[in-house]
Design an enzyme around this catalytic site. Structure first.
Site, PDB file in Angstrom:
ATOM      1  N   ASP A 148     -56.255   2.569  -6.890  1.00 46.94           N
ATOM      2  CA  ASP A 148     -54.841   2.225  -6.737  1.00 46.94           C
ATOM      3  C   ASP A 148     -54.501   2.017  -5.259  1.00 46.94           C
ATOM      4  OD1 ASP A 148     -52.253   1.707  -7.490  1.00 46.94           O
ATOM      5  OD2 ASP A 148     -51.699   3.801  -7.796  1.00 46.94           O
TER       6      ASP A 148
ATOM      7  N   HIS B  76     -56.234  -6.978  -3.470  1.00 48.79           N
ATOM      8  CA  HIS B  76     -57.253  -6.952  -4.534  1.00 48.79           C
ATOM      9  C   HIS B  76     -58.591  -7.492  -4.002  1.00 48.79           C
ATOM     10  CE1 HIS B  76     -54.147  -5.727  -7.184  1.00 48.79           C
ATOM     11  NE2 HIS B  76     -53.557  -6.903  -7.284  1.00 48.79           N
TER      12      HIS B  76
ATOM     13  N   SER C 114     -56.094  -2.732 -16.462  1.00 46.69           N
ATOM     14  CA  SER C 114     -55.673  -1.898 -17.597  1.00 46.69           C
ATOM     15  C   SER C 114     -54.951  -2.738 -18.646  1.00 46.69           C
ATOM     16  CB  SER C 114     -54.746  -0.781 -17.106  1.00 46.69           C
ATOM     17  OG  SER C 114     -53.468  -1.300 -16.824  1.00 46.69           O
ATOM     18  N   THR C 115     -54.806  -2.156 -19.836  1.00 46.85           N
ATOM     19  CA  THR C 115     -54.060  -2.845 -20.895  1.00 46.85           C
ATOM     20  C   THR C 115     -52.600  -3.033 -20.468  1.00 46.85           C
ATOM     21  OG1 THR C 115     -53.845  -0.651 -21.930  1.00 46.85           O
ATOM     22  CG2 THR C 115     -55.461  -2.135 -22.889  1.00 46.85           C
TER      23      THR C 115
ATOM     24  N   LEU D 170     -78.343   2.718 -10.914  1.00 46.40           N
ATOM     25  CA  LEU D 170     -76.948   3.112 -11.107  1.00 46.40           C
ATOM     26  C   LEU D 170     -76.350   2.439 -12.349  1.00 46.40           C
ATOM     27  CD1 LEU D 170     -74.366   4.457  -9.683  1.00 46.40           C
ATOM     28  CD2 LEU D 170     -73.897   2.145  -8.841  1.00 46.40           C
TER      29      LEU D 170
HETATM   30  C1  FPP Z   1     -54.190  -1.218  -8.424  1.00 45.87           C
HETATM   31  O1  FPP Z   1     -53.530  -1.458  -7.205  1.00 45.87           O
HETATM   32  C2  FPP Z   1     -55.343  -2.102  -8.536  1.00 45.87           C
HETATM   33  C3  FPP Z   1     -55.549  -2.969  -9.564  1.00 45.87           C
HETATM   34  C4  FPP Z   1     -54.649  -3.099 -10.707  1.00 45.87           C
HETATM   35  C5  FPP Z   1     -56.712  -3.879  -9.565  1.00 45.87           C
HETATM   36  C6  FPP Z   1     -57.993  -3.247  -9.110  1.00 45.87           C
HETATM   37  C7  FPP Z   1     -58.994  -4.302  -8.951  1.00 45.87           C
HETATM   38  C8  FPP Z   1     -59.874  -4.391  -7.945  1.00 45.87           C
HETATM   39  C9  FPP Z   1     -60.018  -3.415  -6.854  1.00 45.87           C
HETATM   40  C10 FPP Z   1     -60.823  -5.507  -7.935  1.00 45.87           C
HETATM   41  C11 FPP Z   1     -61.969  -5.162  -8.850  1.00 45.87           C
HETATM   42  C12 FPP Z   1     -62.987  -6.155  -8.706  1.00 45.87           C
HETATM   43  C13 FPP Z   1     -64.194  -6.096  -9.299  1.00 45.87           C
HETATM   44  C14 FPP Z   1     -65.179  -7.100  -8.942  1.00 45.87           C
HETATM   45  C15 FPP Z   1     -64.548  -5.059 -10.277  1.00 45.87           C
HETATM   46  P1  FPP Z   1     -52.015  -1.909  -7.227  1.00 45.87           P
HETATM   47  O2  FPP Z   1     -51.966  -3.385  -7.206  1.00 45.87           O
HETATM   48  O3  FPP Z   1     -51.311  -1.278  -8.387  1.00 45.87           O
HETATM   49  O4  FPP Z   1     -51.505  -1.314  -5.867  1.00 45.87           O
HETATM   50  P2  FPP Z   1     -50.041  -0.787  -5.540  1.00 45.87           P
HETATM   51  O5  FPP Z   1     -49.852   0.481  -6.325  1.00 45.87           O
HETATM   52  O6  FPP Z   1     -50.121  -0.538  -4.078  1.00 45.87           O
HETATM   53  O7  FPP Z   1     -49.089  -1.884  -5.912  1.00 45.87           O
END
Ligand code: FPP
Length: 234
Positions: free
Chosen positions: A14, A31, A59-60, A125
């Site tokens: 997060d 991201h 997530s869903t 892994l």
């Molecule tokens: C939450 O941060 C993050 C996500 C919903 C997306 C997580 C995805 C990645 C880190 C990329 C994954 C990539 C691969 C290749 C597996 P947020 O956007 O909710 O942050 P905020 O709370 O600061 O708004």
């Protein structure tokens, strides 16, 4: 002191959006940086004794975000899979995707199948990527699968044990996580691995995911190793 030859770390990544906004960048830049951190953590994990890593990528509930952001996150997975596949194979990383993949766009589903097939025989892994995943949805899926077996006459309710139920979960075959980490200064589990995290040690960090480093993971593993896990005993 906990000594174990296996160590499963699960992470709620997060803080990407806030990391980007703090820098005057669009949320998707967070991201993109978050994906780079995933790369670095996958590379460092085995050296820290981590044998399985389960990450919450989508997530869903994330479908409620603006369509552009949803598309960006899902296609980031596709882009990264293509870019990292040779390196993942050379590192012997076995990748599995958990979640309801039927609802994913076709090209994303295709990438999921490719990466699972190409890494299926890797013996290093275990990297489990939660994509369109929800803990309640996973439990419902398992309950429905068992109910269907009962209706078909291949199972009876009295047969159901925790192990048997676990075999119907998307994460079946993986030992439960020992450690669950959430970054981004929130103390919630947000529908992640609800069944599996029953005895996990929880770590809530103020660090935003794009600022997470292998050293942060090393610190968590070190703290975990000094915790006394009693699993309900005294
Ligand atoms: C939450 O941060 C993050 C996500 C919903 C997306 C997580 C995805 C990645 C880190 C990329 C994954 C990539 C691969 C290749 C597996 P947020 O956007 O909710 O942050 P905020 O709370 O600061 O708004």
């Amino acid at each position: 002191m906990t000594t174990s030859s296996r160590l499963h770390v699960a992470i709620v990544m997060d803080g990407n959006g806030r990391w980007a906004i703090d820098r005057g960048l669009p949320r998707v830049a967070g991201h993109r940086q978050g994906a780079q951190v995933v790369h670095d953590i996958v590379a460092a994990a085995p050296g820290l004794g981590v044998t399985a890593l389960t990450i919450f990528a989508f997530s869903t509930e994330n479908w409620k975000r603006p369509p552009d952001e949803v598309s960006y996150i899902l296609h980031l997975f596709v882009t990264m899979v293509k870019k990292w596949l040779p390196e993942l194979i050379s590192r012997h990383v076995r990748v599995r995707v958990i979640g309801d993949r039927a609802a994913l766009p076709g090209d994303v589903r295709g990438s999921v199948e490719t990466i699972e097939e190409r890494t299926a025989s890797c013996d290093g892994l275990h990297l489990n990527v939660a994509l369109n995943y929800g803990g309640r949805a996973e439990i419902l899926h398992a309950a429905r699968t068992f109910a269907a077996a009962c209706v078909a006459g291949t199972a009876v309710p009295e047969d159901l044990t925790e192990d048997r139920f676990g075999s119907f979960l998307w994460l079946a075959g993986e030992e439960s996580p020992d450690i669950v980490v959430r970054t981004g200064a929130e103390s919630r589990v947000s529908n992640f691995l609800l069944w599996e995290m029953a005895y996990a040690e929880l770590f809530f960090l103020d660090v935003l995911w794009p600022d997470f480093t292998p050293a942060t993971l090393g610190m968590i593993v070190h703290k975990f190793n000094s915790r006394n896990r009693r699993f309900g005993g005294s």
